[in-house]
Write a protein that holds these residues in place. Structure first.
Motif, short mmCIF file in Angstrom:
data_model
loop_
_atom_site.label_atom_id
_atom_site.label_comp_id
_atom_site.label_asym_id
_atom_site.label_seq_id
_atom_site.Cartn_x
_atom_site.Cartn_y
_atom_site.Cartn_z
N GLY A 1 2.63 25.13 43.19
CA GLY A 1 3.57 25.21 42.07
C GLY A 1 4.37 23.93 41.91
O GLY A 1 4.55 23.42 40.80
N LYS A 2 4.84 23.37 43.03
CA LYS A 2 5.63 22.13 42.95
C LYS A 2 4.78 20.97 42.44
O LYS A 2 5.26 20.11 41.70
CB LYS A 2 6.23 21.81 44.32
N ASP B 1 -5.54 31.68 42.25
CA ASP B 1 -6.69 30.84 42.58
C ASP B 1 -6.82 29.67 41.60
O ASP B 1 -7.35 28.62 41.96
CB ASP B 1 -7.98 31.66 42.67
N GLU B 2 -6.31 29.84 40.39
CA GLU B 2 -6.34 28.73 39.44
C GLU B 2 -5.35 27.64 39.86
O GLU B 2 -5.65 26.45 39.72
CB GLU B 2 -6.00 29.25 38.03
N ALA B 3 -4.20 28.05 40.38
CA ALA B 3 -3.22 27.07 40.86
C ALA B 3 -3.81 26.26 42.01
O ALA B 3 -3.62 25.05 42.11
CB ALA B 3 -1.94 27.77 41.29
N GLU B 4 -4.55 26.95 42.87
CA GLU B 4 -5.19 26.25 43.99
C GLU B 4 -6.28 25.30 43.48
O GLU B 4 -6.39 24.16 43.94
CB GLU B 4 -5.79 27.26 44.97
N LYS B 5 -7.05 25.78 42.52
CA LYS B 5 -8.14 24.96 41.96
C LYS B 5 -7.58 23.70 41.29
O LYS B 5 -8.11 22.60 41.46
CB LYS B 5 -8.92 25.79 40.94
N MET C 1 -7.11 28.78 32.34
CA MET C 1 -8.07 29.41 33.25
C MET C 1 -8.94 28.34 33.92
O MET C 1 -8.91 27.18 33.52
CB MET C 1 -8.93 30.45 32.53
N ASP C 2 -9.72 28.77 34.89
CA ASP C 2 -10.52 27.83 35.68
C ASP C 2 -11.46 26.98 34.83
O ASP C 2 -11.67 25.80 35.10
CB ASP C 2 -11.28 28.55 36.80
#
Lengths: 311, 311
Positions: free
Chosen positions: B194-195, B179-183, B153-154
């Motif tokens: 993702g990559k 939004d966690e992937a972006e963060k 999580m963030d």
């Protein structure tokens, strides 16, 4: 294959200026809902485009449109003394939202185009975003219509909702964005919003969610598809109209003997729309679509079908 | 069918208080990532739950957990003199975001649970959201692990990113929100994010988008699935852990002979996760899942497969 059904679209032809968050800009490029729709649809079926431009419409735009062999532009009226619709927009960082930089309505403030006599037998009709009363008047001129689909936008929900409600009682399908469906119905849940919209009369509603795909709410069921997972999004302008063009182009070409508004047909058509839209966003304006081949479309369609399939 | 692979999860057990925008509230209900995951996974395969509660953990919560016959709670430690983790949250109008009302960490501030000797042969491991160093220490105790998947999580991206990066070098898969992937990556595009995450070492990343479905970015390809189109969303708490539980429960039950981390397996597993999560959000806390039957799961799964299929 059987001869495709006749497909007609009315929409705008625009001279666009587009700014993207990385600082790139294209000024005075070919755009407009009618152009994006017709270009996309023409990969599948001949597409009749009815629209008006002013005498300032550039020859190179006319030439670019002519490269789409499937677009019948004989219903395009060049109006003396008038100006072509111009629009400028700047995309925000996330590419989800854009700010309008300027709008010069030009011919859009004048009388709408009429349907040429030889187009009045059209079977599949797309009414790209426009005033719902004008969209209705266009439909009046198409007695042979077997499937009518309308697009709209927040502006008409704000200033012409009664006209839009009347129009929804006359068309088979509605295509609109996620936030527009919420604005129209006051329901945030996409399925609930779609069902509310069906109460106005259409047989189906396709709710577009951009990078998150699309939802079909049909009298005979509900379905959903993701967007094609695109890593590069250069310019989303026209993605929604390309999506609709891919959908109705597919239907015109493949559903000649069937019920063109059936649940399974619209679901399958969404996959075609998804694939065309995924090419459209890959470059500025129509740049990518101008070089697109049927082989590329078929390959990505096969990839998309494999991708969403769950064995 | 072959005997399922042994599946183990470590995560929280919480005493939750949940408020929804329509003014409803549930106080002191059974919750926690470990519980949601184990309940969902147990429909497919026996699931070993390792977690700690305090001596204040209510008997009715213990009884509710025991109704899931597939959950092996023998690794649940009731710690004398300690307090169970408590959490309160209020969902905002759109159900997409929630505000934390309070957090009482209790046992989560103390030593983490250890893996019982008879669980050390577990093959499929899910590390629900927790400090990445603690997640790594748990993994150290599982020498027989064939597939490890971690959630985060963030908070951990903010305060323990180096530990998280180290952990990603040790696990097969990562499951996290949009939004966690972006963060984590600074990349807004889901595929690009993702990559980027794959570069830290995992074989696959599943990016959860709530009502917009999920994206799989795997070394061997990219795929996407929509969410099940749910008209009623009562309480989204635990949807992400249920999703992961459905995924790994499916894998433990069905991929005994195969490669449990293969692209096609993870894609198919996402469909199972999607279906279980769609039931989870249908009522407060575990209320719906407590009465769920395998027949209901199979029926919705078949419906979902038909729904996304493009002929």
């Amino acid at each position: 294959m059987l001869r495709p059904m006749s497909l007609i679209v009315t929409g705008t032809i625009g001279i666009d200026t587009i700014q993207t968050p990385d600082g790139q800009e294209r000024e005075g490029v070919l755009g407009g809902s009618g152009v994006y729709f017709a270009a996309a649809a023409s990969f599948f079926a001949p597409t009749r485009l009815v629209a008006v431009v002013g005498e300032d419409w550039p020859d190179e735009h006319r030439a670019a449109l002519a490269t789409f062999a499937g677009v019948d532009a004989s219903g395009l009226e060049t109006r003396a003394g008038s100006k072509t619709f111009r629009w400028g927009g700047r995309y925000q960082d996330n590419m989800d939202h854009r700010d309008t930089l300027f709008t010069e309505l030009g011919v859009l403030e004048e009388a709408p185009p009429t349907v040429p006599e030889n187009f009045r037998d059209s079977s599949i009709v797309f009414l790209a975003n426009g005033h719902p009363a004008t969209q209705g008047a266009f439909l009046d001129q198409l007695p042979g219509c077997k499937l009518s689909v309308v697009d709209t936008m927040d502006l008409w929900i704000d200033i012409a909702k009664p006209d839009l409600e009347t129009l929804l009682g006359r068309v088979d399908g509605l295509v609109l964005n996620y936030d527009e469906a919420e604005k129209f119905t006051g329901r945030r849940n996409t399925i609930t919003a779609g069902k509310k919209l069906l109460e106005y009369g259409p047989r189906f509603v396709v709710i577009k969610k951009g990078e998150h795909g699309a939802i079909l709410v049909h009298r005979d069921g509900v379905s959903a598809l993701p967007a094609y997972p695109a890593e590069v999004v250069v310019d989303p302008t026209g993605a929604g109209d390309s999506f609709a063009g891919g959908m109705l182009g597919y239907i015109a070409a493949h559903e000649v003997d069937g019920d063109p508004g059936a649940f399974e047909v619209i679901h399958r058509a969404m996959a075609y729309g998804t694939v065309i839209a995924s090419f459209n966003i890959d470059a500025f304006t129509l740049e990518r679509v101008l070089t697109l081949t049927s082989e590329e479309i078929e390959a990505r369609l096969a990839e998309f079908k494999r991708m969403v399939r769950v064995e």
